[in-house]
Design a protein around this motif. Structure first.
Motif, PDB file in Angstrom:
ATOM      1  N   VAL A   8      39.888  50.850  41.028  1.00 43.82           N
ATOM      2  CA  VAL A   8      40.898  50.491  40.049  1.00 43.82           C
ATOM      3  C   VAL A   8      40.794  51.879  39.145  1.00 43.82           C
ATOM      4  O   VAL A   8      40.038  52.344  38.459  1.00 43.82           O
ATOM      5  N   GLU A   9      42.164  52.701  39.467  1.00 37.78           N
ATOM      6  CA  GLU A   9      42.150  54.014  38.889  1.00 37.78           C
ATOM      7  C   GLU A   9      43.523  54.327  38.583  1.00 37.78           C
ATOM      8  O   GLU A   9      44.618  54.265  39.639  1.00 37.78           O
ATOM      9  N   ASP A  10      43.936  54.942  37.601  1.00 36.42           N
ATOM     10  CA  ASP A  10      45.084  55.152  37.234  1.00 36.42           C
ATOM     11  C   ASP A  10      45.662  56.682  37.678  1.00 36.42           C
ATOM     12  O   ASP A  10      46.730  56.964  37.460  1.00 36.42           O
ATOM     13  N   LEU A  32      44.519  49.836  42.933  1.00 30.74           N
ATOM     14  CA  LEU A  32      44.933  49.132  41.507  1.00 30.74           C
ATOM     15  C   LEU A  32      45.116  49.927  40.613  1.00 30.74           C
ATOM     16  O   LEU A  32      43.907  51.013  40.514  1.00 30.74           O
ATOM     17  N   GLU A  33      46.077  50.075  39.619  1.00 26.63           N
ATOM     18  CA  GLU A  33      46.293  50.873  38.671  1.00 26.63           C
ATOM     19  C   GLU A  33      45.824  50.425  37.136  1.00 26.63           C
ATOM     20  O   GLU A  33      45.625  51.411  36.492  1.00 26.63           O
ATOM     21  N   THR A  34      45.840  49.248  36.964  1.00 30.04           N
ATOM     22  CA  THR A  34      45.540  48.580  35.614  1.00 30.04           C
ATOM     23  C   THR A  34      44.157  47.562  35.873  1.00 30.04           C
ATOM     24  O   THR A  34      44.068  46.988  36.869  1.00 30.04           O
ATOM     25  N   ALA A  35      43.469  47.546  34.991  1.00 29.47           N
ATOM     26  CA  ALA A  35      42.636  46.453  34.653  1.00 29.47           C
ATOM     27  C   ALA A  35      43.058  44.989  34.784  1.00 29.47           C
ATOM     28  O   ALA A  35      42.408  44.218  35.635  1.00 29.47           O
ATOM     29  N   GLU A  36      44.242  44.885  34.329  1.00 28.14           N
ATOM     30  CA  GLU A  36      45.063  43.540  34.254  1.00 28.14           C
ATOM     31  C   GLU A  36      45.374  43.104  35.710  1.00 28.14           C
ATOM     32  O   GLU A  36      45.188  41.979  36.015  1.00 28.14           O
ATOM     33  N   ASP A  37      45.697  44.093  36.569  1.00 27.01           N
ATOM     34  CA  ASP A  37      46.024  43.748  37.876  1.00 27.01           C
ATOM     35  C   ASP A  37      44.958  43.461  38.622  1.00 27.01           C
ATOM     36  O   ASP A  37      44.749  42.567  39.483  1.00 27.01           O
ATOM     37  N   ALA A  38      44.012  44.070  38.345  1.00 25.59           N
ATOM     38  CA  ALA A  38      42.346  43.892  39.022  1.00 25.59           C
ATOM     39  C   ALA A  38      42.098  42.628  38.818  1.00 25.59           C
ATOM     40  O   ALA A  38      41.553  41.897  39.556  1.00 25.59           O
ATOM     41  N   TRP A  39      41.993  42.180  37.394  1.00 25.44           N
ATOM     42  CA  TRP A  39      41.431  41.212  37.112  1.00 25.44           C
ATOM     43  C   TRP A  39      42.085  39.673  37.748  1.00 25.44           C
ATOM     44  O   TRP A  39      41.657  38.726  38.221  1.00 25.44           O
ATOM     45  N   ASP A  40      43.698  39.935  37.709  1.00 23.84           N
ATOM     46  CA  ASP A  40      44.264  38.923  38.200  1.00 23.84           C
ATOM     47  C   ASP A  40      43.960  38.465  39.720  1.00 23.84           C
ATOM     48  O   ASP A  40      43.823  37.452  40.155  1.00 23.84           O
ATOM     49  N   LEU A  41      43.751  39.702  40.399  1.00 21.18           N
ATOM     50  CA  LEU A  41      43.105  39.727  41.631  1.00 21.18           C
ATOM     51  C   LEU A  41      41.776  39.173  42.115  1.00 21.18           C
ATOM     52  O   LEU A  41      41.328  38.403  42.791  1.00 21.18           O
ATOM     53  N   ALA A  42      40.814  39.489  40.929  1.00 19.28           N
ATOM     54  CA  ALA A  42      39.452  39.082  40.863  1.00 19.28           C
ATOM     55  C   ALA A  42      39.374  37.483  40.991  1.00 19.28           C
ATOM     56  O   ALA A  42      38.466  37.030  41.237  1.00 19.28           O
ATOM     57  N   THR A  43      40.206  36.797  40.012  1.00 21.38           N
ATOM     58  CA  THR A  43      40.429  35.500  40.008  1.00 21.38           C
ATOM     59  C   THR A  43      40.575  34.808  41.180  1.00 21.38           C
ATOM     60  O   THR A  43      40.235  33.502  41.123  1.00 21.38           O
ATOM     61  N   LEU A  52      35.601  51.417  39.362  1.00 26.39           N
ATOM     62  CA  LEU A  52      36.432  51.167  38.176  1.00 26.39           C
ATOM     63  C   LEU A  52      36.275  52.363  37.393  1.00 26.39           C
ATOM     64  O   LEU A  52      35.496  53.129  37.176  1.00 26.39           O
ATOM     65  N   ASP A  53      37.670  53.136  36.959  1.00 25.55           N
ATOM     66  CA  ASP A  53      37.471  54.015  36.113  1.00 25.55           C
ATOM     67  C   ASP A  53      37.521  53.322  34.830  1.00 25.55           C
ATOM     68  O   ASP A  53      37.602  52.141  34.678  1.00 25.55           O
ATOM     69  N   ILE A  54      37.109  54.078  33.652  1.00 24.09           N
ATOM     70  CA  ILE A  54      36.788  53.516  32.290  1.00 24.09           C
ATOM     71  C   ILE A  54      38.285  53.631  31.573  1.00 24.09           C
ATOM     72  O   ILE A  54      38.691  52.794  30.882  1.00 24.09           O
TER      73      ILE A  54
END
Length: 230
Positions: A8-10, A32-43, A52-54
């Protein structure tokens, strides 16, 4: 190799460089560019490792790290331009396994990935005849479900907080040095100071009022218990 890594890195330049190095090493990479997209995939399912980038648009990497740790124990590496010790400690306390400061060498990132995978593979599997729950007075540590209860109330703890409580609960009344706790909770290759131990104990004391983690001056900490372990 076949391990799956979610990154996850923008920053597109960093994504492209890291992706090239990781694919050359044989890893399967999802960018992945956003944490929201990453979380959707994580679920929907977990990879073998997260990077993860901060500083992300919207939800930041710290929050994403915390959310991932609520559902998974896969290795997490944080990469960030934030290089203050407090930022590194926060990332590790929220459940990351490593913290790499930008700018970094892609080769160093690959080396850390390999080390974490090797560590994960070498961890012993708990035998099925071992009890999953440790009870000490008002403290209950469920190793299988990774749930902590204090005075019959479930407590929300981070991955590192859980690991420290489990260490104390397994050997009550034993005095652990700060150096021991650093190695046991963060690993042999942790780069920070033993202040991380003090901060973690402080958080546990705040979350679990009257929890008998006692300071052993000039040495470290112990969990005092004067009853029979169940």
């Amino acid at each position: 190799m076949n391990q799956q890594i979610y990154m996850v890195e923008d920053d597109p330049n960093i994504r492209d460089i890291v992706n090239a190095y990781l694919k050359k090493e044989g890893y399967h990479v999802t960018l992945l560019e956003t944490a929201e997209d990453a979380w959707d995939l994580a679920t929907k399912g977990q990879p073998d490792m997260w990077i993860l980038d901060i500083m992300l648009p919207g939800m930041d990497g710290y929050e994403l790290c915390k959310k991932i740790r609520q559902i998974s124990e896969v290795p997490i590496i944080i990469i960030s331009a934030k290089d203050e010790e407090v930022d590194k400690i926060l990332g590790l306390e929220l459940g990351s396994d490593d913290y790499l400061t930008k700018p970094f060498s892609p080769r160093e990132l690959v080396a850390r990935i390999k080390r974490l995978f090797k560590r994960a593979e070498s961890q012993p599997v708990q035998k099925s005849d071992q009890s999953s729950v440790i009870e000490l007075g008002g403290l209950e540590v469920d190793k299988a479900a990774r749930i902590v209860k204090w005075q019959q109330q479930e407590i929300d703890v981070t991955s590192k907080e859980f690991e420290m409580l489990e260490i104390f609960a397994k050997q009550p009344n034993r005095a652990f040095s700060r150096e021991e706790l650093l190695t046991l909770v963060w690993g042999n290759d942790y780069f920070g100071s033993d202040r991380a131990v003090d901060d973690l104990v402080k958080r546990l004391r705040k979350k679990m009022e009257s929890l008998p983690i006692e300071t052993v001056w000039g040495h470290g900490y112990r969990l005092e218990y004067d009853g029979d372990q169940t």
